[in-house]
Design an enzyme around this catalytic site. Structure first.
Site, PDB file in Angstrom:
ATOM      1  CB  ALA A 114      25.307  37.962  34.630  1.00  0.00           C
ATOM      2  N   GLY A 118      29.473  41.198  26.954  1.00  0.00           N
ATOM      3  CA  GLY A 118      29.232  42.632  26.970  1.00  0.00           C
ATOM      4  C   GLY A 118      28.328  43.183  25.887  1.00  0.00           C
ATOM      5  CE  LYS A 120      21.233  40.037  26.526  1.00  0.00           C
ATOM      6  NZ  LYS A 120      22.361  39.099  26.275  1.00  0.00           N
ATOM      7  CD  GLU A 138      31.422  37.376  33.543  1.00  0.00           C
ATOM      8  OE1 GLU A 138      30.320  37.624  33.055  1.00  0.00           O
ATOM      9  OE2 GLU A 138      31.739  36.226  33.926  1.00  0.00           O
ATOM     10  CG  ASP A 181      21.612  38.185  29.510  1.00  0.00           C
ATOM     11  OD1 ASP A 181      20.555  37.592  29.255  1.00  0.00           O
ATOM     12  OD2 ASP A 181      22.635  38.084  28.804  1.00  0.00           O
ATOM     13  CB  CYS A 235      19.730  32.484  25.813  1.00  0.00           C
ATOM     14  SG  CYS A 235      21.212  31.823  26.559  1.00  0.00           S
TER      15      CYS A 235
END
Ligand code: SAM
Length: 298
Positions: A114, A118, A120, A138, A181, A235
């Protein structure tokens, strides 16, 4: 005001004392941080450039590449030639941790499940000096364009962008390392000083995110080669999107938590976490609230 559902959820999960610490860390504003991009520069050159520009900075004990700028604004950094040239990338400290926990290796086939925008993916490309083959998946077409733009700007040259729902990736794919992520409620990024940061959050978003997260993590486990590891991160600091997802995905799966360990991690402001070996970062003026776990497939 932070959303009432969030406040109740953290009080239930963490208790009164830790919740007070979380809420203090979400008062805001949050300091600007950046990652030196080793594909275009070096941490030493970035430090020299910041000194030349008169921008104060602090280094972090867990990464040579991470810089904390206690007094700078993002706007100020956007104007720097080093930003324009992709030598620095504005990235939150917490969001640098999943790639560090995965420790991507040159020569490996890596899936970023995911990936947009970008940060990471580019970090992993830098950590492997463009010597790993990275597939960046994505689902959202517009975000995938932003991903392509960022990868180009950062000099990440061995990344294959796939505009796909990662839950539907063909079963014949197999990867040595996977970063998931996951899309999430963003509960760890909210700031009381910035009402816009809380606008998208809702109880429904937490439940909907959890459903997608479990599907994505099950898929990640199925795409991972046996004897290899993946990292799952969000997050968010809510167990419904973190510990509960990992426990549910591991039920009946030939995989287990592999404790995260890297030099300097003792400096991270951590919250108690029901999954030993995982990291749940407490929101502070420097760090976003963030969850990261590493799983090894048997
Ligand atoms: N890893 C990114 C970075 O460091 O810049 C941030 C990723 S963000 C938390 C999650 C991303 O997953 C969003 O861009 C979202 O559009 C995408 N996404 C959501 N569901 C997806 C799915 N089923 N398959 C692939 N991507 C998905």
């Amino acid at each position: 005001m932070l959303p009432e559902y969030f406040i109740q959820a953290i009080e239930k999960q963490y208790g009164a004392e830790e919740s007070a610490r979380i809420l203090a860390g979400m008062a805001g504003p949050r300091r600007v941080t950046l990652r030196a991009n080793r594909l275009k520069s070096t941490p030493e050159a970035v430090a020299d450039m910041l000194k030349d520009q008169g921008i104060a900075f602090e280094r972090l004990p867990w990464s040579q590449d991470a810089f904390l700028l206690p007094e700078a604004s993002e706007r100020e950094l956007w104007r720097l030639p080093a930003y324009e040239r992709g030598e620095i990338y504005l990235q939150s400290l917490s969001s640098m941790l999943p790639s560090i926990a995965l420790a991507p290796e040159p020569g490996r086939d890596i899936l970023d499940m995911a990936a947009a925008p970008g940060g990471k993916t580019a970090q992993m490309a830098a950590m492997t000096a463009n010597r790993a083959q990275i597939t960046a998946c994505e689902m959202n077409k517009i975000r995938a364009e932003k991903l392509r733009y960022n990868l180009e700007k950062q000099g990440a040259s061995r990344v294959n962008v796939m505009v796909r729902d990662a839950r539907k990736l063909e079963d014949f794919f197999r990867f040595d390392q996977i970063l998931l992520d996951a899309p999430c409620s963003g509960s760890g990024t909210m700031l009381e000083s910035d009402p816009g940061s809380c606008r998208a959050f809702s109880e429904k978003l937490v439940h909907n995110s959890a459903a997608v997260q479990l599907q994505l993590l099950r898929k990640a486990l199925s795409l991972l080669k046996p004897g290899h590891s993946l990292v799952y991160s969000t997050c968010s600091i809510l167990a419904e999107e973190n510990e509960n997802i990992v426990r549910a995905a591991l039920k009946g799966a030939p995989a287990a938590v592999e404790p995260i360990a890297f030099p300097g991690m003792e400096a991270l402001p951590l919250l108690p976490c029901a999954l030993p070996g995982a990291l749940c970062v407490c929101p502070t003026a420097e760090y976003e609230g963030f969850f990261t776990v590493r799983l090894r497939k048997g």
